[in-house]
Motif scaffolding. Structure first.
Motif, short mmCIF file in Angstrom:
data_model
loop_
_atom_site.label_atom_id
_atom_site.label_comp_id
_atom_site.label_asym_id
_atom_site.label_seq_id
_atom_site.Cartn_x
_atom_site.Cartn_y
_atom_site.Cartn_z
N TYR A 226 0.83 -1.20 0.00
CA TYR A 226 0.00 0.00 0.00
C TYR A 226 0.87 1.26 0.00
O TYR A 226 0.66 2.16 -0.81
CB TYR A 226 -0.93 0.01 1.22
N GLU A 227 1.84 1.30 0.91
CA GLU A 227 2.69 2.49 1.01
C GLU A 227 3.45 2.73 -0.30
O GLU A 227 3.54 3.87 -0.77
CB GLU A 227 3.67 2.34 2.17
N HIS A 228 3.98 1.66 -0.88
CA HIS A 228 4.72 1.81 -2.13
C HIS A 228 3.82 2.33 -3.25
O HIS A 228 4.15 3.31 -3.93
CB HIS A 228 5.34 0.47 -2.54
N LEU A 229 2.67 1.69 -3.44
CA LEU A 229 1.77 2.09 -4.53
C LEU A 229 1.17 3.48 -4.30
O LEU A 229 0.94 4.23 -5.25
CB LEU A 229 0.68 1.05 -4.72
N PHE A 230 0.93 3.83 -3.04
CA PHE A 230 0.39 5.15 -2.75
C PHE A 230 1.40 6.22 -3.13
O PHE A 230 1.05 7.23 -3.74
CB PHE A 230 0.01 5.26 -1.27
N LYS A 231 2.67 6.01 -2.77
CA LYS A 231 3.72 6.99 -3.10
C LYS A 231 3.95 7.08 -4.61
O LYS A 231 4.11 8.17 -5.16
CB LYS A 231 5.02 6.62 -2.41
N VAL A 232 3.97 5.94 -5.28
CA VAL A 232 4.23 5.92 -6.72
C VAL A 232 3.12 6.65 -7.49
O VAL A 232 3.38 7.30 -8.49
CB VAL A 232 4.36 4.46 -7.20
#
Length: 126
Positions: free
Chosen positions: A78-84
């Motif tokens: 979630y954190e990775h995709l949210f930032k990307v």
């Protein structure tokens, strides 16, 4: 004479195929009923969560790229995709909102699973 034998062969072949088709149809119907019953009994809460979030469990798992429902994997992806997908780095607000909805759906599924694993509350006498 040959026409009579040919007609008998055709009729017998049609009977064999008809019986096999009927048997296969009965088996498929029974399997379908069993699957529907299993989905219904185990997935009532899950179906409610799907209707609330507007996203199925499978779709949420695909969006966040998780195969097993573990809080760590969900949070990491979630954190990775949210930032990307952040608009300030050229991402898409639509995709970012899909990521948020997918996390909400998976979090709801995790809470349903933990509720199902806990024994029913027992009343204590005072």
């Amino acid at each position: 004479m040959k026409a009579k034998y040919l007609a008998q062969i055709v009729v017998m072949g049609a009977q064999v195929v008809g019986r096999a088709f009927a048997r296969a149809l009965k088996q498929e119907f029974a399997a379908s009923q069993a699957a529907a019953q299993a989905r219904n009994s185990a997935g009532q809460h899950s179906a409610a969560a799907s209707s609330i979030t507007g996203m199925s469990l499978q779709e949420a798992q695909q969006i966040l790229h998780v195969s097993e429902l573990t809080p760590e994997a969900i949070q990491k992806n979630y954190e990775h995709l949210f930032k990307v997908n952040d608009k300030s780095v050229g991402g898409s607000f639509y995709l970012q909102s899909k990521v948020v909805r997918a996390k909400e759906r998976l979090d709801e599924e995790l809470s349903i699973q933990t509720q199902n694993k806990q024994p029913p509350h027992q009343k204590t006498e005072t």
